[in-house]
Design a protein around this motif. Structure first.
Motif, short mmCIF file in Angstrom:
data_model
loop_
_atom_site.label_atom_id
_atom_site.label_comp_id
_atom_site.label_asym_id
_atom_site.label_seq_id
_atom_site.Cartn_x
_atom_site.Cartn_y
_atom_site.Cartn_z
N GLU A 27 -41.01 -47.06 -57.84
CA GLU A 27 -39.65 -46.96 -57.32
C GLU A 27 -39.27 -45.51 -57.02
N LEU A 28 -39.67 -44.61 -57.89
CA LEU A 28 -39.34 -43.19 -57.69
C LEU A 28 -40.14 -42.58 -56.55
N ILE A 29 -41.38 -43.02 -56.38
CA ILE A 29 -42.16 -42.59 -55.22
C ILE A 29 -41.44 -42.98 -53.94
N ALA A 30 -40.94 -44.23 -53.92
CA ALA A 30 -40.27 -44.74 -52.73
C ALA A 30 -38.98 -44.00 -52.42
N ARG A 31 -38.40 -43.34 -53.41
CA ARG A 31 -37.19 -42.57 -53.17
C ARG A 31 -37.50 -41.13 -52.79
N GLY A 32 -38.80 -40.83 -52.62
CA GLY A 32 -39.18 -39.52 -52.12
C GLY A 32 -39.35 -38.45 -53.17
N LEU A 33 -39.40 -38.83 -54.46
CA LEU A 33 -39.55 -37.83 -55.51
C LEU A 33 -40.99 -37.33 -55.59
N GLU A 51 -30.07 -47.32 -52.11
CA GLU A 51 -30.03 -47.35 -53.57
C GLU A 51 -30.38 -45.98 -54.13
N ARG A 52 -29.90 -45.70 -55.32
CA ARG A 52 -30.21 -44.45 -56.01
C ARG A 52 -30.80 -44.75 -57.36
#
Length: 228
Positions: A172-178, A227-228
């Protein structure tokens, strides 16, 4: 180990400039170049490079079609697991090809006017098996998913059965660009532990790299735009 590279671009000066820059590096060897996608596919099959620098927009056979042929050809070949990584070259970071190129397996995008050091680093990154996914490209992907799915309301999606709860969090965090460092800080993990989790996510879901992990997360509904 020397990284073998071919350059596919319809501009001769671009090919010559990139070749001169990369050949000057002790760990990179430019083993050929081509002026269009069709020639690039033929050259790739013949010399079997580690990395293909592929221009997106070319006459006759464009970069997207050529990348797809390179990344999906010879499935029964004994060297099929060693197909080259494709790094797409584009003039604009919001090029219409971004989404589809990542879907067919390109390992990332690089702007043609990027600093020389960025080009050299990009070749090394994708040759090492990682994806070059800049924040601007991640935003482009999210915008594409938002366009396809304008209604933010959705039912909760269960985590992929193959993944542990922690691996799902990492995805999920990869998908948010982290970045790996940011994921480590968010989850209070060592960065090496994050790298291990990412490797397991890719292996379990049979994904090529980080770019395809982003696409999987959105297409599966695990993450929704906004989403965040």
């Amino acid at each position: 180990m020397t990284i073998r590279v071919i350059i596919v671009d319809d501009q001769a000066m671009v090919r010559a400039g990139f070749a001169a820059l990369l050949d000057a590096q002790p760990d990179i060897d430019v083993v050929g170049d081509a002026a269009d996608g069709r020639q690039g596919v033929e050259l790739s099959r013949r010399v079997r490079p580690d990395v293909v620098l592929m221009d997106v927009r070319m006459p006759e056979t464009d970069g997207l079609e050529a990348a797809q042929q390179i990344l999906t050809t010879d499935e029964d070949d004994q060297d099929a697991d060693h197909r080259p990584k494709v790094l797409m070259l584009t003039t604009f970071d919001v090029d219409d090809y971004v989404y589809e190129a990542l879907r067919v397996g390109a390992s990332g995008f690089l702007l043609k006017d990027a600093p020389p050091a960025d080009l050299i680093a990009a070749v090394r990154v994708v040759a090492g098996g990682d994806a070059l996914l800049a924040p601007s490209v991640t935003r482009r992907l999210i915008e594409e998913f938002a366009r396809q799915r304008p209604d933010p309301r959705r039912t909760p999606v269960p985590r992929p059965r193959e993944l542990t709860p922690r691996e799902t969090e990492v995805l999920e965090l990869i998908a948010r660009g982290l970045s790996n460092q940011e994921i480590a800080g968010t989850l209070f993990l060592a960065e090496q532990t994050v790298k291990t989790h990412i490797g397991r996510v890719l292996a379990k879901l049979q994904l090529r790299d980080r770019a395809q992990a982003v696409i999987f997360a959105y297409e599966s509904g695990l993450v929704a735009p906004g989403e965040r």
